[in-house]
Design an enzyme around this catalytic site. Structure first.
Site, mmCIF file in Angstrom:
data_model
loop_
_atom_site.group_PDB
_atom_site.id
_atom_site.type_symbol
_atom_site.label_atom_id
_atom_site.label_comp_id
_atom_site.label_asym_id
_atom_site.label_seq_id
_atom_site.Cartn_x
_atom_site.Cartn_y
_atom_site.Cartn_z
ATOM 1 N N ALA A 146 10.155 44.004 119.374
ATOM 2 C CA ALA A 146 10.128 42.427 119.331
ATOM 3 C C ALA A 146 11.193 41.705 120.108
ATOM 4 O O ALA A 146 12.367 42.188 119.535
ATOM 5 C CB ALA A 146 9.891 41.923 117.834
ATOM 6 N N GLU A 154 -4.157 31.892 108.878
ATOM 7 C CA GLU A 154 -3.045 32.676 107.831
ATOM 8 C C GLU A 154 -1.987 31.648 107.997
ATOM 9 O O GLU A 154 -1.468 31.087 109.283
ATOM 10 C CB GLU A 154 -2.785 33.853 108.836
ATOM 11 C CG GLU A 154 -1.571 34.795 108.231
ATOM 12 C CD GLU A 154 -1.238 36.036 108.985
ATOM 13 O OE1 GLU A 154 -1.080 37.185 108.466
ATOM 14 O OE2 GLU A 154 -1.754 36.065 110.081
ATOM 15 N N LYS A 163 8.218 49.030 122.523
ATOM 16 C CA LYS A 163 8.685 47.791 122.907
ATOM 17 C C LYS A 163 9.151 47.033 121.605
ATOM 18 O O LYS A 163 8.122 47.001 120.933
ATOM 19 C CB LYS A 163 8.018 46.895 123.803
ATOM 20 C CG LYS A 163 8.557 45.626 124.176
ATOM 21 C CD LYS A 163 7.328 44.640 124.681
ATOM 22 C CE LYS A 163 6.768 44.037 123.339
ATOM 23 N NZ LYS A 163 7.863 43.146 122.790
ATOM 24 N N CYS A 212 2.078 40.284 106.754
ATOM 25 C CA CYS A 212 0.545 40.136 106.797
ATOM 26 C C CYS A 212 0.000 40.296 105.514
ATOM 27 O O CYS A 212 -1.408 40.127 105.715
ATOM 28 C CB CYS A 212 0.167 41.421 107.807
ATOM 29 S SG CYS A 212 0.878 42.665 107.764
ATOM 30 N N SER A 262 -0.104 39.727 116.154
ATOM 31 C CA SER A 262 -1.266 38.819 115.710
ATOM 32 C C SER A 262 -2.589 39.281 116.347
ATOM 33 O O SER A 262 -2.743 40.256 117.197
ATOM 34 C CB SER A 262 -0.988 37.601 116.366
ATOM 35 O OG SER A 262 -1.108 37.647 118.062
ATOM 36 N N TRP A 279 8.630 41.317 114.740
ATOM 37 C CA TRP A 279 9.951 40.972 114.335
ATOM 38 C C TRP A 279 10.003 40.850 112.656
ATOM 39 O O TRP A 279 11.283 40.966 112.025
ATOM 40 C CB TRP A 279 10.039 39.634 114.746
ATOM 41 C CG TRP A 279 9.082 38.710 114.633
ATOM 42 C CD1 TRP A 279 8.168 38.274 115.195
ATOM 43 C CD2 TRP A 279 8.885 37.763 113.440
ATOM 44 N NE1 TRP A 279 7.387 37.232 114.694
ATOM 45 C CE2 TRP A 279 7.732 37.118 113.532
ATOM 46 C CE3 TRP A 279 9.653 37.690 112.240
ATOM 47 C CZ2 TRP A 279 7.198 36.218 112.627
ATOM 48 C CZ3 TRP A 279 9.180 36.851 111.009
ATOM 49 C CH2 TRP A 279 7.946 36.090 111.317
ATOM 50 N N ASN A 280 9.006 41.028 111.999
ATOM 51 C CA ASN A 280 8.987 40.376 110.586
ATOM 52 C C ASN A 280 9.642 41.592 109.838
ATOM 53 O O ASN A 280 10.222 41.373 108.517
ATOM 54 C CB ASN A 280 7.747 39.726 109.835
ATOM 55 C CG ASN A 280 6.499 40.668 110.179
ATOM 56 O OD1 ASN A 280 6.467 41.580 110.985
ATOM 57 N ND2 ASN A 280 5.425 40.508 109.170
ATOM 58 N N GLU A 332 -2.519 47.041 113.676
ATOM 59 C CA GLU A 332 -2.445 46.458 112.373
ATOM 60 C C GLU A 332 -2.160 44.742 112.845
ATOM 61 O O GLU A 332 -1.142 44.553 113.184
ATOM 62 C CB GLU A 332 -1.080 47.019 111.691
ATOM 63 C CG GLU A 332 -1.089 46.580 110.183
ATOM 64 C CD GLU A 332 -0.093 45.390 109.910
ATOM 65 O OE1 GLU A 332 -0.293 44.333 109.587
ATOM 66 O OE2 GLU A 332 0.816 45.949 109.781
ATOM 67 N N LEU A 333 -3.261 44.045 112.567
ATOM 68 C CA LEU A 333 -3.099 42.652 112.872
ATOM 69 C C LEU A 333 -3.046 41.589 111.816
ATOM 70 O O LEU A 333 -2.449 42.104 110.767
ATOM 71 C CB LEU A 333 -4.533 42.348 113.784
ATOM 72 C CG LEU A 333 -4.842 43.406 114.871
ATOM 73 C CD1 LEU A 333 -6.063 43.059 115.546
ATOM 74 C CD2 LEU A 333 -3.671 43.349 115.796
#
Length: 483
Positions: free
Chosen positions: A176, A385, A174, A284, A229, A150-151, A250-251
């Site tokens: 967010a 984080e 899919k 992130c 996440s 969502w960010n 990408e976490l």
């Protein structure tokens, strides 16, 4: 704006089978701004089937045909940049200027990957056997499952969809649950650009677990690309292993920013404020641990406080606002808990430190831009984080200490350093164990550059030539020439 019919499957916009919808809200006000179709297993299965069917023909299309579609999508996105930015500000909350920048970044991926499929080269390998020839081919992996956050609700979609379709894959995405309307707007552009039915399919849902399970368990899906996440990424990767899917992830990150005493502390503070409070810290690559050499600590801190004191927090569509809301109550609680924990353990609160609820802010999730000094290893913010507008300052004495403490994390996405010493720039950038290092650079990202991390920050790369490789398999053809 579509209201409810937000599933895009096999080239058709449609509602959920049972008519179910979920509300989409503005995080700055809590107001409902629309609804989205609440898909489940059946709709996801249809999207997978459509993608599988479309792959057969799309994978045979020429690179030039794929490029034409992506270039048209780039043109349309550029033309609609203002309306896309306004939608993003309402649905995600970031200030309008930042939303405009994201739309431009998203369009860059469409342009970059429009050209990359023309450069997918094979190779010929000499053989020791007379009459034998080896040829290496690069071919699309197949149906892709994409899960986006969502960010960055538009650029993270094009960063996945563009290389997938450029490579000749089909995709089920899919979006967010917090930002389905931005995803709908992107897929409207893809459809108008001429992407054939079934090549790109969109599933919106408030039940990510149900949809995710279908995507992960389907043997037809040959690759998963995920941004989110670390905890969720681990779960997805474990489940994807059952069907041996290709995985790129990408976490989370826990970025250090190092300020050495040969740098200009005022310039470093300016850059730190820009990247730390970007998207209210909900990025992130946001620096979570700001290490400052003790000899310039006071000058840096003073300059940073001056910058932070001038930040304006509020709804993103208001003039002059530079910091928007946090995404939800859970995010607000996490930031609050980290700040309270740090202060209880001896950190000094220099500015901010609490939720803002005056004037127009009471209905949203606004947290004051915050600076903490004297942060140490005992505090949660040193290890976790933050994903919020909190700058944690940590003093250090020498280069070895700075590098050691910067690397003291299981995460490895982004890192930053400020120095005017070329030798130090080379030494430190090579010693930092992160996928991205910005040297006097707070924005070391571009569509043409590989983006990704190491350790618990993920697998694979997005963007650049490496971003297309993630969607290509290697096939060896051994040919014996008849005599």
């Amino acid at each position: 704006m579509r209201d409810g019919d937000t599933l895009y499957i096999d080239g058709h916009w449609q509602p959920a089978d049972d008519g179910g919808r979920f509300d989409v809200t503005d995080p700055a006000s809590g107001a409902i701004i629309g609804t989205a179709a609440d898909a489940g297993a059946a709709e996801t299965d249809r999207a997978i089937a459509a993608a599988r069917e479309a792959f057969a023909s799309w994978s045979r299309e020429s690179a030039y045909r794929r490029a034409e579609v992506l270039w048209r999508a780039h043109t349309l996105m550029t033309q609609r940049s203002e309306e896309l930015a306004a939608l993003m500000t309402r649905e995600q909350g970031k200030p309008l200027k930042a939303a405009r920048n994201e739309v431009g970044y998203a369009a860059e991926f469409l342009a970059w990957f429009a050209e990359e499929p023309k450069r997918v080269y094979g190779s010929s390998i000499p053989s020791a056997r007379p009459g034998q020839r080896f040829t290496v081919l690069r071919r699309p992996v197949g149906v892709v499952a994409g899960i986006t956050p969502w960010n960055y609700p538009i650029s993270m979609i094009t960063r996945k969809v563009a290389p997938a379709v450029a490579a000749g894959c089909s995709i089920v995405l899919k979006s967010a649950e917090q930002t389905p309307l931005c995803a709908v707007a992107v897929f409207e552009i893809l459809a108008e650009a001429g992407l054939p039915p079934g090549v790109a399919n969109l599933v919106t849902t408030s039940r990510p677990g149900t949809v995710g399970e279908r995507l992960l368990d389907a043997p037809e899906v040959r690759k998963l690309t995920f941004t989110g996440s670390t905890d969720v990424g681990r779960q997805l990767a474990a489940r994807a292993a059952a069907t041996m899917k290709r995985v790129s992830m990408e976490l989370g990150g826990h970025a250090p920013l190092l300020v050495f005493d040969d740098a200009d502390p005022v310039h470093a503070a300016k850059g730190t404020a820009l990247v730390k409070f970007l998207n209210a810290g909900q990025a992130c690559i946001s620096p979570n641990r700001i290490f400052v050499q003790r000899t310039v600590l006071d000058a840096f801190t003073e300059a940073l406080l001056e910058r932070v004191g001038g930040l304006v927090t509020g709804p993103g569509d208001r003039p002059g606002v530079s910091v928007g809301p946090l995404v939800d109550d859970a995010a607000l609680k996490k930031v609050t808990d980290q700040v309270e924990d740090a202060v209880a353990k001896g950190a000094r609160l220099l500015i901010g430190g609490s939720r803002l609820d005056g004037d127009c802010l009471g209905a949203g999730r606004f947290f004051a831009p915050t600076v903490l000094a004297d942060v140490d290893e005992s505090m949660r913010i040193y290890r976790e984080e933050t994903f919020g507008p909190v700058a944690a300052i940590i003093p250090f004495d020498d280069e070895d200490e700075a590098v050691r403490r910067a690397n003291d994390t299981e995460y490895g996405l982004a890192s930053y350093l400020y120095t005017n010493d070329l030798g130090r720039a080379v030494r430190v950038s090579e010693a930092l164990r992160f996928g991205i290092v910005g040297v006097n650079d707070i924005n070391p990202t571009a569509a043409a550059a590989p983006f990704g991390g190491v350790g618990l920050s993920g697998l694979g790369r997005e963007g650049g030539a490496q971003g297309l490789d993630e969607y290509l398999d290697t096939t060896l053809v051994g040919l014996v020439v008849p005599t």
